[in-house]
Design an enzyme around this catalytic site. Structure first.
Site, PDB file in Angstrom:
ATOM      1  N   PRO A 104     -33.587  43.198  32.444  1.00 39.53           N
ATOM      2  CG  PRO A 104     -35.696  42.270  32.857  1.00 39.53           C
ATOM      3  CD  PRO A 104     -34.807  43.427  33.228  1.00 39.53           C
TER       4      PRO A 104
ATOM      5  CB  CYS B 100     -20.828  32.890   0.069  1.00 42.34           C
ATOM      6  SG  CYS B 100     -22.000  32.523  -1.221  1.00 42.34           S
ATOM      7  CD  GLU B 101     -18.558  34.730   5.518  1.00 41.15           C
ATOM      8  OE1 GLU B 101     -17.628  34.187   6.142  1.00 41.15           O
ATOM      9  OE2 GLU B 101     -18.478  35.860   5.014  1.00 41.15           O
TER      10      GLU B 101
ATOM     11  CE1 TYR C  12     -29.029  41.172  23.162  1.00 48.79           C
ATOM     12  CE2 TYR C  12     -29.509  39.209  24.461  1.00 48.79           C
ATOM     13  CZ  TYR C  12     -29.260  40.564  24.393  1.00 48.79           C
ATOM     14  OH  TYR C  12     -29.236  41.307  25.533  1.00 48.79           O
TER      15      TYR C  12
HETATM   16  N1  LLP Z   1     -27.912  45.766  30.683  1.00 51.23           N
HETATM   17  C1  LLP Z   1     -26.744  45.997  30.070  1.00 51.23           C
HETATM   18  C2  LLP Z   1     -25.939  47.147  30.467  1.00 51.23           C
HETATM   19  C3  LLP Z   1     -26.318  45.134  29.024  1.00 51.23           C
HETATM   20  O1  LLP Z   1     -25.155  45.362  28.420  1.00 51.23           O
HETATM   21  C4  LLP Z   1     -27.123  44.035  28.647  1.00 51.23           C
HETATM   22  C5  LLP Z   1     -26.713  43.125  27.579  1.00 51.23           C
HETATM   23  C6  LLP Z   1     -28.358  43.841  29.323  1.00 51.23           C
HETATM   24  C7  LLP Z   1     -28.706  44.722  30.351  1.00 51.23           C
HETATM   25  C8  LLP Z   1     -29.280  42.716  29.005  1.00 51.23           C
HETATM   26  O2  LLP Z   1     -28.690  41.481  29.235  1.00 51.23           O
HETATM   27  P1  LLP Z   1     -29.593  40.168  29.068  1.00 51.23           P
HETATM   28  O3  LLP Z   1     -30.638  40.196  30.157  1.00 51.23           O
HETATM   29  O4  LLP Z   1     -30.198  40.199  27.732  1.00 51.23           O
HETATM   30  O5  LLP Z   1     -28.623  39.062  29.226  1.00 51.23           O
HETATM   31  N2  LLP Z   1     -25.645  39.301  21.729  1.00 51.23           N
HETATM   32  C9  LLP Z   1     -25.384  38.450  22.862  1.00 51.23           C
HETATM   33  C10 LLP Z   1     -25.825  39.088  24.154  1.00 51.23           C
HETATM   34  C11 LLP Z   1     -25.194  40.443  24.403  1.00 51.23           C
HETATM   35  C12 LLP Z   1     -25.672  41.096  25.666  1.00 51.23           C
HETATM   36  C13 LLP Z   1     -25.180  42.492  25.770  1.00 51.23           C
HETATM   37  N3  LLP Z   1     -25.623  43.233  26.924  1.00 51.23           N
HETATM   38  C14 LLP Z   1     -26.039  37.091  22.629  1.00 51.23           C
HETATM   39  O6  LLP Z   1     -26.670  36.904  21.578  1.00 51.23           O
HETATM   40  O7  LLP Z   1     -25.889  36.179  23.441  1.00 51.23           O
END
Ligand code: LLP
Length: 421
Positions: free
Chosen positions: A280, A347-348, A376
């Site tokens: 997570p 500036c976007e 994030y």
């Molecule tokens: N494991 C792997 C292999 C992953 O690629 C990711 C996230 C996670 C775990 C954790 O996922 P989570 O529990 O955080 O959903 N920047 C994007 C989210 C990109 C997630 C990438 N991988 C946003 O701001 O929504």
């Protein structure tokens, strides 16, 4: 007392608090933009995950990409949480924060030779490999180092996680993992490599997942594969089911809890007797953070009312990048509301926090809190327009600790070289 999204952020006498700290006084003291995290929110979530999986041997590996601040990683280390990393930099930080190597798993489609060698030397628990070429390169590098590398193979179960297309990872057309129908072949090849030890199987289907069904589908498909592998004499130790659980961005959101997640998948996994790994990121830290910003100017055009604030896409890119919704409130509760675009100084045209949003009628100099930015947020921030990254604070009851200094102009200029004649 009125909660805003969760019980760690509340209005007391019309002023917004994080635990027992007044956010307006923090903004005044430390200046804005500033990220503020509730330590209690983080530790409660850790404990919720631990409780949810307590009936089954499970290693919880926090996805460092969500928020790699050293103090946050240290909280993970102190609570026996491992890490899911995707780069040498994340490995460096995880180790620096005290995460033991035997709790580190390493995913990502593009690991460089340098990163692979570094991770083998650190003796991490597992490389979650994403292609056959990667498998062969890891074998060669391990051989050069006279070591064995433990690997899990990331399969792509072709499941639609019903989330934003940019954060769906488990569908056939995505770059991640090895198609589930080709995986057996890769496992067999891996079993023949001298410097590879097969540890397990990995899948991660996406992020901000708001329903349990896609997980059930992915786990069922992967368990079927585990059973087939067993029949072929390939025995695994770990089943890593990735991360992806959604969080509350809007007051009406109701994401599945870690308990819902565990209760849905444990019955399917049990008969395999494999140890579980969960990864997570967002659900561990997302709701624990807010971004405080000050209103710089107000601007009325015929079409729109604009609230211009001192933070933007350089500090929080999610609205610009995914059109993501973040709840925004005034740190002083007000009755009068207006509809406005809340925009940053970059500036976007894409530099907005919210469009056509109903919001308190805030004035120049007043403060807003952007909610659910613990994951994030700062981790995706940049120096675009040569803006120093924000300060970060950790609140623990009524205490406040600086966990990242505000960057200075000198710091930003430091790595760059100009020719001196
Ligand atoms: N494991 C792997 C292999 C992953 O690629 C990711 C996230 C996670 C775990 C954790 O996922 P989570 O529990 O955080 O959903 N920047 C994007 C989210 C990109 C997630 C990438 N991988 C946003 O701001 O929504």
């Amino acid at each position: 007392m009125k909660h805003i999204l969760n019980r760690y952020f509340t209005y007391k006498n019309k002023e917004l608090f994080c635990e027992n700290v007044n956010l307006k006084s923090l903004a005044q003291k430390y200046k804005t933009p500033v990220y503020v995290y509730s330590k209690q929110a983080i530790t409660d979530k850790i404990n919720q995950y631990k409780r949810a999986f307590s009936s089954y041997e499970t290693l919880i590996c926090y996805a460092v990409k969500a928020n790699p601040n050293l103090s946050i990683l240290k909280i993970m280390a102190e609570n026996d949480i491992g890490c899911d990393i995707v780069s040498g930099g994340e490995l460096y930080k995880a180790k620096k924060a005290g995460i033991p190597s035997n709790r580190i798993v390493y995913a990502g489609v593009g690991k460089t030779d340098f990163e692979i060698e570094y991770a083998i030397r650190e003796n991490i628990l597992s490389f979650n490999i994403e292609s056959e070429m990667e498998l062969n390169v890891i074998d060669q590098i391990a051989s050069k180092l006279r070591k064995k590398a433990r690997v899990s193979i990331r399969v792509n179960p072709d499941v639609d996680p019903k989330t934003h297309p940019y954060i769906s990872t488990g569908m056939k057309k995505s770059k991640f993992g090895i198609d589930i129908d080709q995986a057996i072949d890769v496992f067999i090849k891996a079993s023949k490599l001298k410097n590879i030890e097969i540890l397990g199987i990995h899948c991660h289907i996406g992020s901000q997942i708001m329903e349990i069904e896609p997980y059930i589908e992915a786990v069922e498909k992967t368990v079927k594969l585990i059973d087939t592998l067993k029949k072929k004499g390939i025995n695994l130790t770990f089943f890593d089911i990735g991360g992806g659980l959604g969080i509350k961005y809007k007051p009406e959101d109701s994401p599945p809890s870690p308990e819902d997640f565990a209760n849905a998948i444990l019955p399917i996994v049990k008969h395999t007797k494999l140890k579980l790994i969960v990864e997570p990121g967002r659900s561990m830290i997302g709701e624990a953070g807010v971004l405080l910003t000050q209103v710089i100017f107000l601007k009325d055009k015929k079409e729109k009312h604009f609230i211009i604030v001192d933070t933007g896409m350089n500090d929080l890119v999610r609205p610009a990048m995914y059109n993501a919704y973040h709840h925004i409130v005034s740190v002083e509760e007000k009755d009068e509301k207006i509809v406005a675009d809340i925009v940053g100084p970059i500036c976007e045209t894409g530099d907005f926090l919210a469009l056509d949003r109903e919001i308190e009628n805030v004035q120049r100099g007043e403060y807003l809190a952007v909610m659910s930015v613990g994951a994030y947020g700062s981790s995706m921030s940049s120096n675009y327009n040569v803006r120093p990254r924000a300060l970060e604070l950790l609140v623990d009851n009524d205490k406040v600790k600086v966990i990242r200094e505000r960057e200075t102009y000198d710091y930003l200029a430091m790595p760059e070289l100009i020719e001196n004649k």
